[in-house]
Motif scaffolding. Structure first.
Motif, PDB file in Angstrom:
ATOM      1  N   ARG A 154       0.835  -1.203   0.000  1.00  0.00           N
ATOM      2  CA  ARG A 154       0.000   0.000   0.000  1.00  0.00           C
ATOM      3  C   ARG A 154       0.869   1.252   0.000  1.00  0.00           C
ATOM      4  N   HIS A 210      -5.938   1.664  -4.432  1.00  0.00           N
ATOM      5  CA  HIS A 210      -7.027   1.630  -3.455  1.00  0.00           C
ATOM      6  C   HIS A 210      -7.951   2.823  -3.685  1.00  0.00           C
ATOM      7  N   THR A 235      -7.425   5.867  -1.363  1.00  0.00           N
ATOM      8  CA  THR A 235      -6.211   6.613  -1.721  1.00  0.00           C
ATOM      9  C   THR A 235      -6.470   7.504  -2.925  1.00  0.00           C
TER      10      THR A 235
END
Length: 602
Positions: A11, A43, A46
């Motif tokens: 991530r 994501h 995000t």
């Protein structure tokens, strides 16, 4: 502080370009955030934050993506400046130690007014945690190394000017004689001592002193001389023992076919090198019809008129390296003498273990040299030395610009006076050569065709003791290293805080009595005749010194008789004494009857 943290997820690893494309896809294509995030593999939350940050008047290029590094003192660009500075300092042989790197980091942060930990301000240098992280972040470019001691003469002399002149002479010889790899040889000496360097041993942890047995505190040196060819062959070596008289049993256990000699110091001398050259010519079978090329340094024993005459008569063309450049240009130094030095040390340790209580002598060295020489002088090692030095196969561009960087610290522009002195010295050599040719070498000048003297006269070569010209390639290398990072408000500029060393103008060297040598084709007629003139001058100087000592002794004996009022015999006026002394001598004899005594002559 966690020093060895390993990331557990991916991530926050999306690039700003990828996030920008996903945000444009949402704005321009009227797609949902989830659909765009799934399509670009990021994501959705995000992407949502990124769109919110880039909306409005916020600059898109300055938007940060992923996890930040709040504890990092310098930015990535600023650390790249430090890396560039450290690489340049190491290239010019002025590398910084870990402590000096920490001090430089503190000074840079303080000068740029960057927020730093409190311990930096208290200690006046960066902490060990920062240095450890800095080395890990740039582990592919930097590492802590043990430097090899390099003399100032080597750092100064190995420059682009000297190397280009050497390769130009080598190329001219290759074009004239058409030398093949089996015709190219290199000869040099090394030393083997009876006191070896101890190897690393396993001992108790925490012990303050770990010792290893050696034969003595100070050893005796035996000189080892060998010649190798560009195809991997070699001539049986020569061993020089520190003795006054030589006996054949000295080399009884030495390498097959080797020869020996003696000198009280154990060093190579002119007579011993002449003996080695006869040994070399015998094994290489060199002739005037089939000449060979021998590369060697400018040691005093090599630059000898008798040696050069022998080589010229037997078809051996001698080419000398530039002074203090053998660590880069000599094949033996590059790939043979390194392993050769290590193997005798191991063999001496085994000998001491097998002969407890005995002291190693110089007569035990030949057997160890035999094993070490066979292991070190393999065809792979020998041919690799000729290849990395650019001699065979011939490669005049074998050295990169960064290898000449150390000479940039001491380079000075060539003054007009230096050029005139060099041209005058070369003209003197040519005049001596011409006069010697007319008187002494009329009968032997046809033994081997010499190079035209015009090619030598057109290249006035400055010696390594004088300044060499500017080197744009080296200067551009250092400039590129220093100016790698863009200079701006956030620039550290470590070069301004700790400038790289630069030598001051060179002082005039005093005359040490030794002639400065340079790269030269020693078997050329001008060089050989100049050496012949030097030998005659040196011999006449010795005779003058002996004559002065004898005259001084006769004067002292005469004055002693005069002052003691003993009968004085009149000296023959036609003796070797000068006319003035004979006149004063007669005057003293006439004055001996004076009541005040004979006068003192001073």
């Amino acid at each position: 502080m966690v020093r060895n943290y390993k990331r557990k997820t991916e991530r926050g690893s999306a690039t700003p370009q990828l996030m920008q494309e996903a945000a444009d896809f949402v704005r321009n294509k009227n797609k949902s955030v989830r659909e765009s995030a799934q399509l670009f593999g990021v994501h959705y939350s995000t992407l949502q934050r990124f769109i919110h940050k880039t909306s409005g008047n916020t600059a898109k290029n300055n938007t940060h993506v992923g996890y930040a590094k709040p504890r990092q003192v310098f930015t990535c660009e600023q650390e790249e400046e430090l890396v560039s500075y450290l690489k340049t300092a190491a290239a010019i042989y002025f590398g910084l130690s870990p402590r000096e790197v920490k001090e430089l980091a503190f000074k840079c942060a303080n000068e740029a007014k960057i927020e730093m930990p409190d311990n930096w301000r208290n200690d006046k240098y960066a902490g060990k945690d920062w240095f450890s992280g800095f080395m890990k972040r740039h582990g592919q470019e930097l590492s802590i190394r043990q430097p090899e001691a390099t003399s100032l003469s080597r750092a100064t002399s190995f420059n682009k000017h000297n190397v280009e002149l050497f390769f130009s002479k080598l190329s001219s010889l290759m074009d004239k004689y058409k030398f093949e790899p089996q015709d190219i040889w290199n000869a040099d000496e090394s030393g083997v001592t009876t006191v070896q360097k101890p190897r690393a041993v396993v001992a108790v942890k925490g012990t303050k002193q770990v010792s290893s047995l050696t034969s003595a505190e100070r050893g005796q040196l035996v000189t080892f001389c060998v010649a190798v060819s560009a195809i991997g062959g070699s001539v049986p070596p020569m061993l020089i023992f520190p003795r006054k008289n030589y006996h054949d049993h000295f080399i009884r256990d030495g390498p097959e076919g080797s020869i020996g000699a003696c000198h009280p110091s154990g060093w190579m001398t002119q007579d011993n090198f002449l003996l080695f050259m006869k040994h070399f010519i015998k094994h290489t079978k060199a002739t005037v019809e089939k000449p060979i090329l021998l590369l060697l340094d400018n040691h005093q024993s090599h630059v000898n008129y008798d040696v050069i005459t022998l080589c010229k008569e037997n078809g051996v063309v001698l080419l000398s390296f530039p002074p203090h450049c053998s660590h880069k240009l000599q094949p033996l130094d590059r790939s043979v003498y390194g392993p050769f030095k290590r193997y005798p040390s191991s063999a001496q340790n085994d000998w001491l273990r097998s002969n407890p209580g005995k002291r190693m002598t110089i007569y035990d060295i030949p057997s160890q040299v035999k094993k070490a020489f066979l292991r070190a002088s393999t065809p792979i090692n020998i041919t690799s030395g000729f290849k990395v030095s650019g001699i065979s196969p011939l490669n005049t561009n074998i050295f990169d610009d960064w290898e000449f960087a150390p000479s940039s610290v001491t380079d000075r522009p060539v003054r007009q006076q230096c050029e005139q002195d060099a041209a005058k010295a070369m003209q003197d050599v040519l005049e001596i050569s011409k006069s010697v040719d007319e008187h002494w070498f009329s009968s032997t000048s046809a033994s081997m065709e010499p190079h035209p003297s015009s090619s030598t006269a057109s290249e006035p070569l400055p010696s390594t003791s004088t300044a060499v010209g500017p080197q744009p390639a080296v200067a551009s290398f250092i400039t590129d290293q220093v100016e790698t990072a863009n200079v701006g408000e956030s620039s550290l500029c470590p070069e301004k805080i700790m400038p790289h060393p630069k030598a001051t103008p060179r002082k005039k060297k005093c005359n040490t009595g030794r002639k400065a040598r340079k790269k030269a084709i020693l078997t050329d007629t001008p060089e050989r005749n100049a050496l012949f003139a030097e030998a005659i001058k040196k011999k006449n100087k010795k005779n003058d010194v002996k004559e002065k000592k004898a005259t001084k002794k006769r004067k002292q004996e005469f004055l002693h008789k005069v002052r003691s009022k003993k009968p004085v015999e009149k000296y023959d006026i036609s003796s070797s004494d000068d006319e003035d002394w004979a006149r004063r001598e007669r005057w003293v004899v006439e004055m001996c009857g004076n009541k005040n005594g004979a006068p003192s002559l001073r």
